[in-house]
Design an enzyme around this catalytic site. Structure first.
Site, PDB file in Angstrom:
ATOM      1  N   ARG A  45       0.850  -1.196   0.000  1.00 21.68           N
ATOM      2  CA  ARG A  45       0.000   0.000   0.000  1.00 21.68           C
ATOM      3  C   ARG A  45       0.880   1.238   0.000  1.00 21.68           C
ATOM      4  NH1 ARG A  45      -2.423  -0.821   6.142  1.00 21.68           N
ATOM      5  NH2 ARG A  45      -0.454  -0.550   7.270  1.00 21.68           N
TER       6      ARG A  45
ATOM      7  N   TYR B 218      10.084   7.972  15.464  1.00 23.89           N
ATOM      8  CA  TYR B 218       9.977   7.893  14.008  1.00 23.89           C
ATOM      9  C   TYR B 218      11.096   8.695  13.338  1.00 23.89           C
ATOM     10  CZ  TYR B 218       7.741   8.029   9.393  1.00 23.89           C
ATOM     11  OH  TYR B 218       7.468   7.913   8.042  1.00 23.89           O
TER      12      TYR B 218
END
Length: 234
Positions: free
Chosen positions: A12, A140
């Site tokens: 995706r 992150y």
């Protein structure tokens, strides 16, 4: 020339867009997926990049179907956003294990065939956040920034064997991660982008495709921002 391509996290978003672009160019493309549904028309291999055995098995399957992997694109990634004082150590290490160490596992496995062939293309997907930082994304940002140091080290280490390593640093892109943001968060982030909009996955995929192409044969160790100008100056 049709090449054997493996894209981690290719079911995706940016990974899938890159898979479609390379497939359209004539490459034989395999993608790994973990929780998402396998995409139609591609060799989809279930794989958790935090497990070395699963990474090895994914490469073996791709090699059986398409031959030794000549192009590797590392897109597999997760986020567990939280302010530092509320972030658990498990959330910090989980993001690094997937985003950074997962890429290490894939690159190490891919390098075997690339070294034998004395040729290869590797692209790692980082983020504009790696360069400019973002509140609530220490884990992150750290994982994506570390990919740059890893990639440039590999560019020096394996460059003499004609294997190129480059980083694409997307800005905010219309993917599942963006869809998880509130309208208020999206509006705030878009105001920081000079072009005033989110990227489309195909726009990131086009840069990935270029970096794997013969025309990019003399580009290695580069960090290419595709972020609408959000990271200028970093």
């Amino acid at each position: 020339m049709s090449r054997s391509v493996l894209i981690t996290g290719g079911s995706r978003g940016i990974g899938l867009a890159a898979a479609r672009a390379l497939q359209a160019a004539g490459d034989r493309v395999a993608v790994t997926h973990r929780t998402a549904e396998p995409p139609a028309g591609l060799l989809a291999i279930r794989c958790d990049v935090t497990d070395s055995a699963q990474v090895d098995a994914a490469f073996k399957r791709a090699e059986e179907e398409h031959g030794p992997v000549e192009v590797l694109v590392c897109c597999a990634g997760i986020n567990k956003d939280q302010l530092l004082m509320r972030m658990s150590e498990d959330d910090f290490t989980a993001v690094l294990n997937t985003n950074l160490t997962g890429a290490f596992r894939a690159v190490k496995r891919a390098s075997k065939a690339m070294l034998r062939a004395k040729s290869g293309r590797v692209v790692l997907v980082s983020s504009a956040v790696a360069l400019r930082g973002e509140a609530g994304q220490a884990n992150y940002a750290a994982s994506k920034a570390a990919l740059i140091g890893f990639t440039r080290s590999m560019a020096r280490e394996l460059g003499p064997r004609n294997i190129t390593f480059n980083v694409v640093a997307p800005g905010l892109t219309r993917t599942q991660m963006a869809d998880d943001l509130s309208e208020e968060q999206l509006e705030r982030l878009v105001t920081q982008i000079p072009l005033g909009r989110l990227a489309q996955p195909d726009e990131i995929a086009a840069t990935i495709a270029f970096l794997t192409s013969p025309q990019a044969g003399y580009i290695t160790g580069a960090v290419i921002p595709v972020d609408g100008g959000a990271g200028m100056g970093h």
